[in-house]
Design a protein around this motif. Sequence first.
Motif, PDB file in Angstrom:
ATOM      1  N   LYS A 221       0.780  -1.239   0.000  1.00 36.81           N
ATOM      2  CA  LYS A 221       0.000   0.000   0.000  1.00 36.81           C
ATOM      3  C   LYS A 221       0.818   1.299   0.000  1.00 36.81           C
ATOM      4  CE  LYS A 221      -4.437  -1.317   1.936  1.00 36.81           C
ATOM      5  NZ  LYS A 221      -5.397  -1.012   2.988  1.00 36.81           N
TER       6      LYS A 221
ATOM      7  N   ASP B 111      -7.335   0.936  -6.150  1.00 35.67           N
ATOM      8  CA  ASP B 111      -7.902   0.203  -5.018  1.00 35.67           C
ATOM      9  C   ASP B 111      -8.830   1.081  -4.207  1.00 35.67           C
ATOM     10  OD1 ASP B 111      -6.176   1.941  -3.867  1.00 35.67           O
ATOM     11  OD2 ASP B 111      -4.929   0.460  -2.873  1.00 35.67           O
ATOM     12  N   GLY B 112      -9.215   2.208  -4.802  1.00 36.45           N
ATOM     13  CA  GLY B 112     -10.139   3.092  -4.095  1.00 36.45           C
ATOM     14  C   GLY B 112      -9.469   3.969  -3.061  1.00 36.45           C
TER      15      GLY B 112
ATOM     16  N   PRO C 129      -6.739  -2.436 -11.294  1.00 37.47           N
ATOM     17  CA  PRO C 129      -7.073  -3.081 -10.020  1.00 37.47           C
ATOM     18  C   PRO C 129      -5.940  -3.980  -9.530  1.00 37.47           C
ATOM     19  CG  PRO C 129      -8.787  -3.496 -11.654  1.00 37.47           C
ATOM     20  CD  PRO C 129      -7.667  -2.824 -12.362  1.00 37.47           C
ATOM     21  N   ARG C 130      -5.947  -4.208  -8.230  1.00 34.76           N
ATOM     22  CA  ARG C 130      -4.880  -4.988  -7.604  1.00 34.76           C
ATOM     23  C   ARG C 130      -4.684  -6.350  -8.274  1.00 34.76           C
ATOM     24  NH1 ARG C 130      -2.770  -4.404  -2.497  1.00 34.76           N
ATOM     25  NH2 ARG C 130      -4.300  -2.777  -2.168  1.00 34.76           N
ATOM     26  N   SER C 131      -5.798  -7.001  -8.614  1.00 39.27           N
ATOM     27  CA  SER C 131      -5.677  -8.364  -9.139  1.00 39.27           C
ATOM     28  C   SER C 131      -4.967  -8.399 -10.492  1.00 39.27           C
ATOM     29  CB  SER C 131      -7.066  -8.992  -9.252  1.00 39.27           C
ATOM     30  OG  SER C 131      -7.901  -8.163 -10.029  1.00 39.27           O
TER      31      SER C 131
ATOM     32  N   ARG D  18      -6.616  10.109  -7.245  1.00 36.39           N
ATOM     33  CA  ARG D  18      -6.482   8.668  -7.436  1.00 36.39           C
ATOM     34  C   ARG D  18      -7.331   8.198  -8.617  1.00 36.39           C
ATOM     35  NH1 ARG D  18      -9.981   8.596  -2.222  1.00 36.39           N
ATOM     36  NH2 ARG D  18     -11.992   8.108  -3.126  1.00 36.39           N
TER      37      ARG D  18
END
Lengths: 471, 554
Positions: free
Chosen positions: B83, B154-155, B216-218, B201
């Motif tokens: 993060k 990731d928001g 996105p993270r994935s 962001r």
Amino acid sequence: MSTINYSERIPNNVNLSDDRRLQRALESWQPKFLSWWGEMGPALPTTDVYLRTAVSVQRDGWAHFGHVALPEYRWGIFLSERQSERTIAFGRHKGEKAWQQVPGEHRADLQRLIVIQGDTEPASVEQQRHLGATAPSLYDLRNLFQVNVEEGRHLWAMVYLLHAYFGRDGRDEAESLLLRNSGSEDAPRILGAFNEPTPDWLAFYMFTYFTDRDGKYQLGTLKESAFDPLARTCDFMLKEEAHHMMVGTTGIDRVVTRTAELMREHDTDDIARFGGIPLAVIQRYLNFHYSVSLDLFGSETSTNVANYFTNGLKGRWQEERRKDDHVLTDGHVMVDAVADGRLTTVETPALVALNQDLRAEYTADCGSGVTRWNRILADHGIDTPLTLPHHGFNRAVGAFAGCHLSPAGEFLTVEQWEAGRHAWLPSDADMAFVSSLMRPVYEPGRIASWVAPPRQGINGQPFEYEYAHLA
Amino acid sequence: MPPTPVRFDAHPDTYRHWTLSVDGAVARLTLDVDERGGLVEGYELKLNSYDLGVDIELYDALQRIRFEHPAVKAVVVGSAKEKVFCAGANIRMLAQSAHSWKVNFCKFTNETRNGMEDASAHSGIAFVAAVNGSAAGGGYELALACDEIVLIDDGSSAVSLPEVPLLGVLPGTGGLTRVVDKRGVRKDLADVFATKADGVRGKTAVDWKLVDATVPRSRFADAVAERAAAAAARSTRPDAAEGVALTPLVRDESDTRIAYTHVTVDLDRAARTATLTVGAPTTPAPVDPDAARREGAAFWPLAVTRELDDAILHLRTNENTLGTWILKTAGDADAVLAHDAFLAAHADDWFVNEVRHYLKRTLKRLDVTSRTLLALVEPGSCFVGPLLELALAADRQYMLDGVFEDAPDAAPAELRLSDANFGAYPMGNGLTRLRSRFHGDPAHVEALAKHLGEPLPAAEALALGLVTYAPDDIDYEDEVRIVVEERASLSPDALTGMEANHRFTGPETPETKIFGRLSAWQNWIFIRPNAAGPDGALRKYGTGQRADFDNERV
């Protein structure tokens, strides 16, 4: 314009019917909230549930009780009554009139604080989504849903503030609150503890006791805010939070009671085979939930929190009852630190040590629950007490992160930690065992084997009352 | 205080904060700052924040990618911390540091980031910033130095430049300049961005051109790898080539002298001067690039550049009071020119290309050094071709006309121009040092080209405007003594400003903006009470107390 009368659907004391800006915002947000509730809210289908609905902020009769279909719950917007001459109690604005609007200088910080608080509210609903399927009684099922709808209302409360005071940025943030999800890989909730699963009811009681109690203390600091609408919102939220505390406290009471009964009845600690939860498992759950909740208080020292205090955004717990200058520019306090593998303390300006101050208040409060449970054990003639672990145990944030401490507070080597952890934290076997006990009991007046019935029901109703009707 | 002296030596085996890993055409530079690994006592490097020590490792890694890993075509700059990408320069470090330390630190970090862009432009190395979490201040500026920025969606992870709203200073590593100049962010959006402490962001960051993509993270790791692979496919670097190891520099040090193999530095603390003497090669130029590679780090143009680079960094960081640097050369001018011709003939070879650009960057370091630079051209010197650039970088040139009385048999000093003076080693303003010198007379630069290769003794060099003064041996020593003494008597601050104004004539480039405009403003702001006074934002940051600004606009 929509024909929906929001003022009627949304109980409120913020003059919703006269506020076009707010109406417009809620029109777009409410459908999104409902669709989130449908997807992420309680999974167990019910016809109706006996719920409390906040309908005003008056001291007597602020809530209304009745059977409600969950999606029709009237999530209201309530702020405590405004005191006309409220002044700011701390920081560099001490003595000035409280703010009714957000000062431009503090807009970003206030928005951040509200977003972080707001993010936790729907998170716990998501974490508890499947618990209805294993409720130990209708009474507990009802309490779960009560907690859920009120977390939903607390989300509304934060969204109201974002919509009413933070313009377009605020609306975007409000929408993001529904887009992040607990445990999601791509868009997790902001705080770690709110991405942990709540897999069973013991975890639920522990969560409401320990983690919701963190929420209570955070709300307590925001209740002091110079930004009056935030202060009044949080003040009212604290009223509802008391019920969540009650669910946690009495939930653990009842598990401990049942465990003590079984231990007496069979004269053994090993009550697992009699359908009870052994005391050692309760202790391990307690150790886990207490320690991860401590992480929510952040590092012992924080310059952000110091700035929030100085700027009047966030005070201390019971700020106005404290006997000091409420500015704290001169004071120093001793703060925990770890040096050379030992616990030590360093003298730190009081302003940057406010996280530790709040954590200490929280720890003292947690201790009262432990005392209460030990009294139950003592009443049953059991002299093995439950204890709160040392605050350095199992920590991932702050001075103790990366250290290994036993529950008693001794510093351990990695090997010692690995050897002891299953004695201190719930193991997979513990969780599997607790999970095996989780069988739903939906008949009025009946209850699961591992938990005692409550001493009293809700709103004067008996335990046997039909608190929920399943669909 | 920092450990004395600060060393710029580093090696991947002993990095405390970075990891350099190479997999085929893609290298990964991963930041995982050791909180307790600060260069100086008094601060913890939390959240991947950095100090000079962290950046010294980054500089080393970039040099090694260029020289030791010629087949690397793309570099992923990322973070090992969950993060958090990078929180920028450590604020407590800045708050506790002397002004001179802050300025020197920023200069070095700027040069390192400019070096990344130089690698993109001239070495065929593309940088992809894998922004896996918040990138604040210098953290975002590090990403800005990359060719592409991928931000995790990731928001909550944002890119930000919070210096103005939080610290009352400017982003000190080119952030403001690169946002508008390099990335083309609209100025009003840049204004919003640079005053918004929590940054921007997700999709908005893409819409505003602050980042190239948000993922996105994935899919994050895959998206970064795809971009790195695509960038590598566009590179001009060789598919397979053996690198040249940058072996440790050898320094023989005493209190008054640092002797490298080709460069010596004599320190005169009473006179407040440092004399840098750069030696010519003692071996012939190699026959081909392979032979040059076999010489490795001992290949004269590489060796002398590394030594000069280290000497400049050492003096800047550790010898603040030596305000005048005297630049000398010594040795066989023909050997210098033979190496110069070799570099020019094989400019397309990856190794020769790297050496040339490294020399270019090192000469640029000299240009932005806040010391008076005096070149002394004396018998036995070899100010020819690339080494003539040292003299041209200086603020003044003194050339002895004839010989010293006590060495009557020496050959008088001569300058010689080569192609090196007409384009290979431009300054930060994009011009050659000759072109900058004769900014008011471009035709003269063309006229000088006619003297290519010609030995230019003092009288001619003076007539051609290549030196400031050409005294004979009766006057020479006195002239030099007086200029050194006079320099030592003037305000060091005024000299720094004056010299920088004179050195950079002509057009602005992002580089000159970063050093001339941004840094000048930053240095002014750094010492203003609103930042550094007892109630200033920089000093109050972290205390929980608020800055008290003097609201008068200056």
